[in-house]
Scaffold this active site. Structure first.
Site, PDB file in Angstrom:
ATOM      1  N   GLN A 152      26.903  46.263  37.849  1.00 32.63           N
ATOM      2  CA  GLN A 152      27.886  46.835  36.927  1.00 32.63           C
ATOM      3  C   GLN A 152      27.636  46.469  35.466  1.00 32.63           C
ATOM      4  O   GLN A 152      27.825  47.295  34.580  1.00 32.63           O
ATOM      5  CB  GLN A 152      29.285  46.373  37.337  1.00 32.63           C
ATOM      6  N   ASP A 159      26.991  40.919  35.923  1.00 32.83           N
ATOM      7  CA  ASP A 159      28.197  41.085  36.734  1.00 32.83           C
ATOM      8  C   ASP A 159      27.857  42.135  37.770  1.00 32.83           C
ATOM      9  O   ASP A 159      27.757  43.324  37.463  1.00 32.83           O
ATOM     10  CB  ASP A 159      29.392  41.532  35.891  1.00 32.83           C
ATOM     11  N   LYS A 178      40.967  36.204  33.833  1.00 33.05           N
ATOM     12  CA  LYS A 178      41.565  37.462  33.390  1.00 33.05           C
ATOM     13  C   LYS A 178      43.078  37.329  33.500  1.00 33.05           C
ATOM     14  O   LYS A 178      43.612  37.188  34.607  1.00 33.05           O
ATOM     15  CB  LYS A 178      41.078  38.629  34.251  1.00 33.05           C
ATOM     16  N   GLU A 182      32.699  49.779  28.494  1.00 37.62           N
ATOM     17  CA  GLU A 182      32.775  48.576  27.665  1.00 37.62           C
ATOM     18  C   GLU A 182      31.796  48.592  26.497  1.00 37.62           C
ATOM     19  O   GLU A 182      31.509  47.561  25.897  1.00 37.62           O
ATOM     20  CB  GLU A 182      32.569  47.340  28.540  1.00 37.62           C
ATOM     21  N   GLU A 206      27.849  37.048  38.209  1.00 33.99           N
ATOM     22  CA  GLU A 206      29.266  37.197  38.556  1.00 33.99           C
ATOM     23  C   GLU A 206      29.430  38.097  39.775  1.00 33.99           C
ATOM     24  O   GLU A 206      28.752  39.123  39.890  1.00 33.99           O
ATOM     25  CB  GLU A 206      30.005  37.795  37.358  1.00 33.99           C
ATOM     26  N   LYS A 246      33.808  37.028  27.760  1.00 36.38           N
ATOM     27  CA  LYS A 246      33.311  38.372  28.054  1.00 36.38           C
ATOM     28  C   LYS A 246      34.258  39.367  27.392  1.00 36.38           C
ATOM     29  O   LYS A 246      35.430  39.431  27.759  1.00 36.38           O
ATOM     30  CB  LYS A 246      33.305  38.634  29.563  1.00 36.38           C
ATOM     31  N   ASP A 301      35.050  36.219  40.210  1.00 38.52           N
ATOM     32  CA  ASP A 301      36.014  37.108  39.547  1.00 38.52           C
ATOM     33  C   ASP A 301      36.926  37.680  40.619  1.00 38.52           C
ATOM     34  O   ASP A 301      38.033  37.190  40.843  1.00 38.52           O
ATOM     35  CB  ASP A 301      35.274  38.196  38.778  1.00 38.52           C
TER      36      ASP A 301
END
EC number: 4.2.1.11
Length: 426
Positions: free
Chosen positions: A163, A242, A335, A205, A283, A386, A310
């Site tokens: 990703q 990730d 997060k 992103e 990740e 991040k 995560d």
């Protein structure tokens, strides 16, 4: 002592054009705090519940008016009169009012919006920047940015399974220098892609999203861009991934690069990548429920690379404790909307750091101009952040806030640099 006088909420739009919750808290001394809640694309199944309306005739079912109403009709009356500095009691009052284990009644997006807005209001009342209000005199470490400059997986429309492909400017002396290095590599990557006739379209992103033949091809392109920018891979700028492997874990196997692989085979693949590239962090390399595979992977390469939970941990202290007890993974992605309140987030960070796990403060793919996570990264001395590519204003807003914080801290500021990755042997 400033008390909560009023709380208001509204629907606004995030960076993907979807509604999200924004909250304003008014204190008795006239100070106002505001916060907007982010939203993820690849989400862990154990995350706190993001309340959506489900009305297909309005925002395609993604409206958040129910969460807004929960703030106005239920949370606001319950919190009026609270001391704004009593963050833990305020968050606990909302958790008790919700009464569910995953905040599904009021919505984590409602609770978090209020929680963060209260902190911002209390900081303003104390005439302190948020990072100093939350972290005190020890808040002085500027994080290494893990900059997502090439996108695949659910953040892009391409054949690349992983990703996020990130760069980490570990050799810089300051945050501002590290940010500049990252920007220069980002622009060099665009030139590399153009020279090869590849797409320079952007993912959620801000990273580029070319259609590439393999994940290794993505790493090779980034290394080429690092060299073209005048930097040395592994010495100046390292790589990070990730994988978001839960997104391609189906029927008990990892559907990866056209094959159905076991956890053991995926672990062998990662070991080869760590041997061949200057990787500091991986990740979500395995599925969020594949605890046995995670343990095997940690035992195999956990002394060489940061293995970040995560979806595995979802910023939840109780789930993180299981990881600590079983020596599974060695890093926590933080997060705020996964757990749904500021104090629970801070508890997770504290637990991770006490156990020797590294911590990474993180955005979500659906972001706003809110910069709270930049302050949280410094307040907790997280060491890493991040928040996407150095492009798109909702990502750049966080970087710009960190530049301001570094300037304000002046000689007290310390850039985490290579020390943020104690397992990296490069």
């Amino acid at each position: 002592m400033a008390l909560i006088d009023a709380i208001h909420a509204r629907e606004i739009l995030d960076s993907r054009g979807n509604p999200t919750v924004e909250v304003e808290v008014l204190l008795s001394d006239g100070q106002i705090g505001r916060a907007a809640v982010p939203s993820g694309a690849s989400t862990g199944e154990h995350e706190a519940v993001e309340l959506r309306d489900g009305d297909k005739g309005r925002y395609l079912g993604k409206g958040v008016q129910k969460a807004v109403d929960a703030v106005i009709d239920q949370i606001a009356p319950a919190l009026t009169g609270f001391d704004a500095t009593d963050q833990r009691s305020i968050d606990q009052a909302m958790i008790d009012l919700d009464g569910t284990p995953n905040k599904s009644k009021l919505g984590a997006n409602a609770i978090l919006g209020v929680s963060l807005a209260v902190a911002n209001a209390a900081a303003a009342s104390a005439d302190l920047p948020l990072y100093k209000y939350l972290g005190g005199p020890n808040a002085h470490v500027l994080p290494v940015p893990l900059m997502n400059i090439l996108n695949g997986g659910s953040h892009a429309d391409s054949d690349v399974d992983i990703q996020e492909f990130m760069i980490a400017p570990i050799g810089a002396e300051t945050f501002s220098e590290g940010l500049r290095w990252g920007v220069e590599v980002y622009h060099n990557l665009k030139s590399v892609l153009q020279a090869k006739g590849l797409s320079t379209g952007l993912g959620d992103e801000g990273g580029f999203a070319p259609n590439l033949p393999s994940n290794r091809a993505a790493l090779d392109l980034i290394q080429e861009a690092i060299k073209n920018a005048g930097y040395i891979p592994g010495k100046d700028i390292a790589l990070a991934l990730d994988v978001a492997s839960s997104e391609f874990f189906k029927d008990g196997a990892y559907q990866f690069e056209g094959k159905a692989l076991s956890a053991t085979e995926m672990s062998a693949y990662y070991a080869e990548l760590v041997a061949d590239y200057p990787l500091v962090s991986i990740e979500d390399p395995l599925d969020e429920n594949d605890w046995e595979g995670w343990k095997t992977l940690t035992d195999a390469i956990g002394d060489k690379v940061q293995l970040v939970g995560d979806d595995l941990f979802v910023t939840n202290p109780s789930i993180l404790q299981r990881g600590i007890d079983t020596a599974t993974a060695n890093s926590l992605l933080v997060k705020v909307n996964q757990i749904g309140s500021l104090t629970e987030t801070l508890d997770a960070v504290s637990l991770a750091q006490r156990a020797g796990y590294t911590t990474i403060t993180s955005h979500r793919s659906g972001e706003t101009e809110d910069t709270t996570i930049a302050d949280i990264a410094v307040a907790t001395n997280a060491g890493q952040i991040k928040t996407g590519a150095p492009a798109r204003s909702e990502r750049v807003a966080k970087y710009n806030q960190l530049l301001r914080i570094e300037e304000e801290l002046d000689d007290a500021a310390r850039y985490a640099g290579r020390s943020a990755f104690p397992r990296f042997k490069g």
